[in-house]
Design a protein around this motif. Structure first.
Motif, PDB file in Angstrom:
ATOM      1  N   THR A   1      42.550  -9.154 109.753  1.00  0.00           N
ATOM      2  CA  THR A   1      42.393  -7.700 109.723  1.00  0.00           C
ATOM      3  C   THR A   1      43.673  -7.018 109.255  1.00  0.00           C
ATOM      4  O   THR A   1      43.647  -6.107 108.411  1.00  0.00           O
ATOM      5  N   ILE A   2      44.803  -7.461 109.791  1.00  0.00           N
ATOM      6  CA  ILE A   2      46.083  -6.855 109.420  1.00  0.00           C
ATOM      7  C   ILE A   2      46.407  -7.134 107.955  1.00  0.00           C
ATOM      8  O   ILE A   2      46.801  -6.235 107.199  1.00  0.00           O
ATOM      9  N   ALA A   3      46.239  -8.389 107.524  1.00  0.00           N
ATOM     10  CA  ALA A   3      46.533  -8.741 106.132  1.00  0.00           C
ATOM     11  C   ALA A   3      45.626  -7.977 105.169  1.00  0.00           C
ATOM     12  O   ALA A   3      46.074  -7.459 104.137  1.00  0.00           O
ATOM     13  N   ASN A   4      44.345  -7.884 105.519  1.00  0.00           N
ATOM     14  CA  ASN A   4      43.396  -7.193 104.646  1.00  0.00           C
ATOM     15  C   ASN A   4      43.726  -5.702 104.536  1.00  0.00           C
ATOM     16  O   ASN A   4      43.493  -5.076 103.490  1.00  0.00           O
ATOM     17  N   SER A   5      44.292  -5.129 105.596  1.00  0.00           N
ATOM     18  CA  SER A   5      44.607  -3.696 105.581  1.00  0.00           C
ATOM     19  C   SER A   5      45.671  -3.347 104.552  1.00  0.00           C
ATOM     20  O   SER A   5      45.763  -2.202 104.101  1.00  0.00           O
ATOM     21  N   VAL A   6      46.484  -4.341 104.171  1.00  0.00           N
ATOM     22  CA  VAL A   6      47.525  -4.100 103.150  1.00  0.00           C
ATOM     23  C   VAL A   6      47.253  -4.918 101.890  1.00  0.00           C
ATOM     24  O   VAL A   6      48.116  -5.033 101.018  1.00  0.00           O
ATOM     25  N   ASN A   7      46.035  -5.489 101.798  1.00  0.00           N
ATOM     26  CA  ASN A   7      45.633  -6.273 100.622  1.00  0.00           C
ATOM     27  C   ASN A   7      46.590  -7.426 100.352  1.00  0.00           C
ATOM     28  O   ASN A   7      46.968  -7.704  99.208  1.00  0.00           O
ATOM     29  N   CYS A   8      46.999  -8.112 101.416  1.00  0.00           N
ATOM     30  CA  CYS A   8      47.878  -9.282 101.300  1.00  0.00           C
ATOM     31  C   CYS A   8      47.049 -10.557 101.435  1.00  0.00           C
ATOM     32  O   CYS A   8      46.272 -10.694 102.389  1.00  0.00           O
ATOM     33  N   PRO A   9      47.176 -11.494 100.511  1.00  0.00           N
ATOM     34  CA  PRO A   9      46.460 -12.768 100.666  1.00  0.00           C
ATOM     35  C   PRO A   9      46.990 -13.519 101.884  1.00  0.00           C
ATOM     36  O   PRO A   9      48.199 -13.562 102.123  1.00  0.00           O
ATOM     37  N   LEU A  10      46.075 -14.108 102.647  1.00  0.00           N
ATOM     38  CA  LEU A  10      46.441 -14.758 103.911  1.00  0.00           C
ATOM     39  C   LEU A  10      46.038 -16.223 103.895  1.00  0.00           C
ATOM     40  O   LEU A  10      44.950 -16.578 103.432  1.00  0.00           O
ATOM     41  N   TYR A  11      46.920 -17.041 104.435  1.00  0.00           N
ATOM     42  CA  TYR A  11      46.692 -18.486 104.553  1.00  0.00           C
ATOM     43  C   TYR A  11      46.897 -18.843 106.023  1.00  0.00           C
ATOM     44  O   TYR A  11      48.007 -18.708 106.556  1.00  0.00           O
ATOM     45  N   VAL A  12      45.828 -19.261 106.692  1.00  0.00           N
ATOM     46  CA  VAL A  12      45.891 -19.581 108.123  1.00  0.00           C
ATOM     47  C   VAL A  12      46.196 -21.063 108.274  1.00  0.00           C
ATOM     48  O   VAL A  12      45.389 -21.922 107.891  1.00  0.00           O
ATOM     49  N   VAL A  13      47.371 -21.367 108.817  1.00  0.00           N
ATOM     50  CA  VAL A  13      47.776 -22.763 108.973  1.00  0.00           C
ATOM     51  C   VAL A  13      47.071 -23.387 110.179  1.00  0.00           C
ATOM     52  O   VAL A  13      46.601 -22.708 111.070  1.00  0.00           O
ATOM     53  N   HIS A  14      47.020 -24.693 110.166  1.00  0.00           N
ATOM     54  CA  HIS A  14      46.414 -25.526 111.217  1.00  0.00           C
ATOM     55  C   HIS A  14      45.235 -24.853 111.938  1.00  0.00           C
ATOM     56  O   HIS A  14      45.328 -24.447 113.096  1.00  0.00           O
ATOM     57  N   VAL A  15      44.114 -24.759 111.238  1.00  0.00           N
ATOM     58  CA  VAL A  15      42.864 -24.249 111.844  1.00  0.00           C
ATOM     59  C   VAL A  15      42.297 -25.376 112.700  1.00  0.00           C
ATOM     60  O   VAL A  15      41.827 -26.389 112.194  1.00  0.00           O
ATOM     61  N   MET A  16      42.329 -25.186 114.024  1.00  0.00           N
ATOM     62  CA  MET A  16      42.057 -26.298 114.948  1.00  0.00           C
ATOM     63  C   MET A  16      40.704 -26.218 115.637  1.00  0.00           C
ATOM     64  O   MET A  16      40.294 -27.187 116.273  1.00  0.00           O
ATOM     65  N   SER A  17      40.030 -25.085 115.563  1.00  0.00           N
ATOM     66  CA  SER A  17      38.814 -24.923 116.364  1.00  0.00           C
ATOM     67  C   SER A  17      37.639 -24.451 115.530  1.00  0.00           C
ATOM     68  O   SER A  17      37.809 -23.832 114.467  1.00  0.00           O
TER      69      SER A  17
END
Length: 500
Positions: free
Chosen positions: A230-246
């Motif tokens: 949500t925060i990244a999208n609010s400033v149009n920043c591409p986001l990469y979520v590390v170690h998705v565990m669940s």
């Protein structure tokens, strides 16, 4: 001139496969095609790949070698770690330079370079951590992107009091990331809830490794993942979520991608190959050896679900978060699970684990395997097509892969510096036979030809096209505009002074 010819293999890229030879000169692919005859045989090294696969070398975009953490230092240094990497078919890693709060990002970058440059056996790059916020941090991010080849910056929503930053700082960091053409990376867990959960577990007398998972259940990962997106999208920043565990966090990412958000999810070898039931093992060293953050999940269906999402594109890249500690280091937390150094192995076994659980199981084909172990990371972090592809002009980082051979993973035979392997006893179809880095054979059926420092630091340009094409277009067409209307001409009430 160094010349090498790989003959008769099936060359596999992310988009197609073909039986072809690969000719290499001075570390660069010069020709790909059938029955190549590259001039004089003098000085030409020939590698026979008949009946084998010829793959782009793996890229592991998440390692922590010789990382000072939780009162000790991770056991695999940049030599041992990259040596283990090439044994597993990985020819490039991206590590993390992480400053302490209040410290310089640029100095952290230089510190990690000084550790890595003399030791690496394969090419590498660096992400840089954002562990606090100020005008100085903002300026240093710009300098790192423009002058040091860093196009990815990691923020922590966990590790309260150590690395964690709040939502306002996260917003500022992602805003600057966007301005300088970077990728925002995030460790997504709710650090406040984890801190309170840890107090609760200890008050209940739960001091063992099971407390680690109990105080950071998957909903705290999913909540933070949604908040970061949500925060990244609010400033149009591409986001990469590390170690998705669940499964919960992965679903948040999959949903966001289907809503059109620019977000990438990175499951790691550990959560694709094993689960968190080990935290309840009666043997303390066994249980503690699996402690990492976020934790492995006790739901045994998790690895299968995450592999399905990786295979269908809801998750994008596989990594390891390789951060290894011996049992005697883990024993720092023998009486308090919050003191157990977080981290597991994976850099050597990632590609075999994903072939076994992904390709051999029928969830993905050989081309998707190349995408999730190499090409997608190369595209996201602006290394493509020099990395992540076998084509004319690409770096000659290549692995000869035997899809029919098997190997049994064991701490007794692995090349990492630790005395435990979380995949112990796993039989994997898919074995790297020969690894080629910069056009040189560095690993050949159990024999190494590596030297400390022969790897290179690879600078990465900002604004990777694979990511920023959509970002730029959204900047142009998705900006809010004011409604054109006549000025209000009616009465306006007077404000009532606040009562004291």
């Amino acid at each position: 001139m160094q010349r090498l010819l790989i003959k008769g293999g099936r060359v596999v890229n992310d988009d197609h496969s073909q039986v072809a030879d690969v000719y290499i000169e001075n570390g660069v692919v010069r020709a790909v095609g059938p029955e190549l005859k590259p001039g004089s045989p003098a000085g030409l090294q020939v590698v026979d790949a008949t009946t084998k696969l010829v793959l782009p070398g793996g890229i592991d975009p998440h390692t922590h070698f010789q990382f000072p953490f939780m009162g000790t230092q991770s056991k695999d240094d940049f030599y041992q770690g990259t040596k283990a990497a090439v044994a597993g078919g990985t020819t490039m890693i991206i590590d993390f330079a992480i400053p302490q709060k209040g410290c310089s990002l640029n100095e952290a970058y230089e510190q990690w370079r000084s550790w890595a440059d003399p030791k690496v056996c394969c090419d590498y790059a660096l992400h840089v951590g954002v562990t606090w916020w100020s005008d100085k941090v903002k300026e240093e991010m710009k300098i790192l992107a423009q002058e040091k080849g860093v196009n990815s910056f990691k923020a922590f929503m966990a590790y309260k009091g150590l690395y964690m930053i709040g939502d306002i700082e996260l917003h500022a960091a992602f805003s600057q990331c966007k301005q300088i053409g970077g990728i925002g990376l995030v460790h997504a867990e709710n650090g406040d809830l984890i801190a309170e959960g840890a107090k609760k577990m200890l008050s209940l007398g739960i001091t063992g490794p099971e407390g680690h998972e109990l105080c950071r259940p998957e909903e705290v990962e999913a909540e933070a993942t949604l908040r970061a997106i949500t925060i990244a999208n609010s400033v149009n920043c591409p986001l990469y979520v590390v170690h998705v565990m669940s499964k919960s966090s992965a679903k948040v990412i999959a949903d966001a991608r289907r809503e059109g958000k620019v977000v990438y999810g990175e499951p790691i070898a550990a959560c694709l190959g094993t689960d968190g039931t080990h935290y309840w093992h009666k043997d303390w060293p066994h249980a503690a050896a699996h402690v990492m953050g976020p934790p492995l999940r006790p739901d045994p269906s998790t690895p299968d679900v995450l592999m399905n999402l990786l295979a269908n594109g809801d998750l994008s890249v596989s990594a390891t978060d390789n951060c290894t500690f011996d049992i005697c280091q883990k024993a720092l937390g023998k009486d308090n699970f919050t003191m157990i150094p977080n981290g597991v192995n994976g850099v050597e076994d990632r590609m075999s684990v994903i072939w076994e659980k992904g390709v051999h199981s029928g969830k993905m084909d050989e081309n998707k395997f190349v995408a999730v172990t190499s090409t997608n990371a190369a595209k996201i972090f602006n290394l493509y097509p020099k990395k992540g592809r076998i084509a004319v002009g690409s770096d000659a980082d290549i692995v000869i892969w035997d899809p029919k051979a098997t190997r049994t993973i064991s701490a007794k035979t692995h090349h990492q510096a630790i005395d435990f392997n979380i995949f112990e006893g796993m039989v994997c179809h898919g074995v790297p036979l020969v690894t080629i880095s910069q056009g040189k054979v560095v690993y050949d059926r159990g024999v190494f030809h590596v030297a400390a420092g022969q790897g290179r630091y690879i600078p990465r340009e900002p604004f990777p096209e694979y990511v920023y094409k959509r970002i730029r277009q959204r900047d142009q067409v998705c900006q809010p505009v004011p409604v054109q209307r006549a000025p209000y001409a009616g009465k306006v009430i007077s404000l009532i002074p606040a009562q004291k």
